[in-house]
Design an enzyme around this catalytic site. Sequence first.
Site, short mmCIF file in Angstrom:
data_model
loop_
_atom_site.label_atom_id
_atom_site.label_comp_id
_atom_site.label_asym_id
_atom_site.label_seq_id
_atom_site.Cartn_x
_atom_site.Cartn_y
_atom_site.Cartn_z
N ALA A 105 -3.34 43.05 1.00
CA ALA A 105 -3.37 41.60 1.19
C ALA A 105 -2.11 41.13 1.92
O ALA A 105 -2.14 40.16 2.66
CB ALA A 105 -3.49 40.89 -0.16
N VAL A 134 -5.06 50.95 -8.00
CA VAL A 134 -5.95 50.08 -7.23
C VAL A 134 -5.29 48.72 -7.01
O VAL A 134 -5.35 48.14 -5.92
CB VAL A 134 -7.32 49.92 -7.94
N MET A 167 -2.70 48.93 -4.32
CA MET A 167 -3.38 48.99 -3.03
C MET A 167 -3.87 47.60 -2.60
O MET A 167 -3.73 47.21 -1.44
CB MET A 167 -4.58 49.93 -3.21
N HIS A 168 -4.42 46.88 -3.56
CA HIS A 168 -4.96 45.55 -3.31
C HIS A 168 -3.86 44.60 -2.83
O HIS A 168 -4.01 43.92 -1.81
CB HIS A 168 -5.60 45.06 -4.61
N VAL A 169 -2.76 44.58 -3.55
CA VAL A 169 -1.67 43.68 -3.19
C VAL A 169 -1.09 44.09 -1.83
O VAL A 169 -0.83 43.25 -0.96
CB VAL A 169 -0.56 43.70 -4.27
#
Lengths: 229, 332
Positions: free
Chosen positions: A188, A180, A183-185
């Site tokens: 962004a 996760v 995916m987040h980085v």
Amino acid sequence: MAHRPYYSERGDRIESRAPVEVSRYRGFTRANHWVTAFCLIALALSGLALFDPALYFLTALFGGGQITRWIHPIIGVVLFVSFALMFIQLWRLNMPKPEDTTWVTKIGDVVKGNEDNLPELGKYNAGQKFVFWGMTGLIVVLIVSGVLIWQQVVGHLVSVPVRRVAVLVHALAAVAIILVFIMHVYAAIWTRGTLRAMTRGTVTGGWAWRHHRKWLREIASRDTKGPAE
Amino acid sequence: MNDMANSPTTAVSNPPVQPTEAYFNAGDIVRISATRNVPQPDRQLEKLAKLIDVSKCIGCKACQSACVEWNDTHPEIEENVGVYENPHDLTPNMFTLMRFAEWENPATNDLEWLIRKDGCMHCEDPGCLKACPAPGAIVQYSNGIVDFVKDNCIGCGYCVTGCPFDIPRISQVDHKSYKCTLCSDRVAVGQGPACAKACPTQAIVFGTKADMQAHAETRIEDLKSRGYENAGLYDPAGVGGTHVMYVLHHADKPGIYNELPENPRISPIVEGWKGVTKTAGLAVIGLAAVGATLHGLFSRGNEVEEHDTEAAKTLVVEGRDPDEDPHKGGPA
Ligand code: HEM
Ligand code: SF4
Ligand code: SF4
Ligand code: SF4
């Protein structure tokens, strides 16, 4: 103010008009975010060091095996508290909305960057909400399972069968949260213009219009009603 | 040059007066915790075993005292709470413990006092070693001894999680794990373990595993002739056999001896945790990280376009909805 804004936080506002910039996160939220991020990275590195022999060398980052073992759960508790604070600030706008379903069914357009085919969104899209709730759930699982295997603190209280399940759950949840996190980085960075929301605290008007139009509309309507600059 | 010791075949002989060299060393290690592809030694040491004949034990705890003395540990003085166990459990300072059970034999109505010397079983397939994340904190020698190497231990307690017999104990003082060493330091110079040496009834004997199995046979035969028809050897196959074995008068019911496990094996949960979870976990994390990096480097990214900026200006500065005026920005 009469009623709670539906797509934005009260503090979100037009920061400047030429060029248009919108404030997205106040200083406290940003500091909170970076403390959480730092903890998560430190936890991933110290946890992975014990996860597989091939990564044991990572213990050197923390000053050796004993210190890695000691500090990991302590950082875990800091992460939990820090994330809980963020949760209080962010959960409301991360609640699912009808447009999230449409957004998800058009995931192909999301990936291709065909923003025109996507519904107008509030402060967060379904992907961001997935990251938020994914992190929330996994951090709860990690703190519970982590405390159960915390030898130095609860070692004498937890039975061996419980420890076995807890350590397995902890390892699986750790893998999931690292995914996760990646995916987040990635999201962004891929969505250009996003990082500054967490560094400077503002985003450009164009970014807000493109990705979070309902959010921008709500802020803009509030802005014209409010005192002029 | 000192003489080299021989692999011990008994615990009763007295040590020689002249110094002796250890007959095995780090070169005889066959397994190392958190270490793949351990180079295998070119010699195979004689497999050793300690045999504990539960039917001969009188519960005197001489073995416990000998263990404390040899290993120079200092178990805490505890309160008497009305049980025979002393201390209350294995501790980082007590590597072996006499556990007492009062069992009413339903066949005879006799009350039987079952005394089992608890401690590390020196599994052929040690769960502690499998679970340990610290390279070199647990090693296994080709003679079967499983030893903890204090300097490499990080005190995580995973060995407790991995052990099917609930043996290792982590010290709250130095945060290292402790258990019976099978007196590896004594064995290396040809001596038997301290407990076996001290046992007044020879309930504990020591030697090659083959000798101990043969000796157990004679003991089992004797017990059977005296009415213990289920007497047998406890050398559980689930962990590949052990280098500490029991002669039990009721080998069909190991559980009555203070929960000696019936079919001990490394828990499938531990196997799954240390096996597929690690391989699959690292693979997906690696793929995701590499994939995201490559894609991030080579894809264009989702850029804000000129018309977005114009639209925002219309909305915020002019206070009009750009969507309602196709000439002023908005999606073309
Ligand atoms: C939230 C609070 C957390 C607590 C209390 C906690 C606690 C623990 C404890 C006690 C251990 C055993 C090793 C040791 O004693 O240091 C451990 C292992 C581990 N932790 Fe955590 N942890 C937490 C969060 C996390 C997070 C967020 C991650 C991942 C990013 C993580 C990844 C790991 C990994 C990979 C291991 C090794 C598991 C294995 O050996 O298979 N932990 N954790
Ligand atoms: S406590 Fe020590 S011996 Fe036990 S698993 Fe952890 S590092 Fe290995
Ligand atoms: S009994 Fe437990 S501590 Fe001893 S070798 Fe077997 S698994 Fe390791
Ligand atoms: S020394 Fe021998 S008889 Fe005494 S308690 Fe130990 S095993 Fe039993």
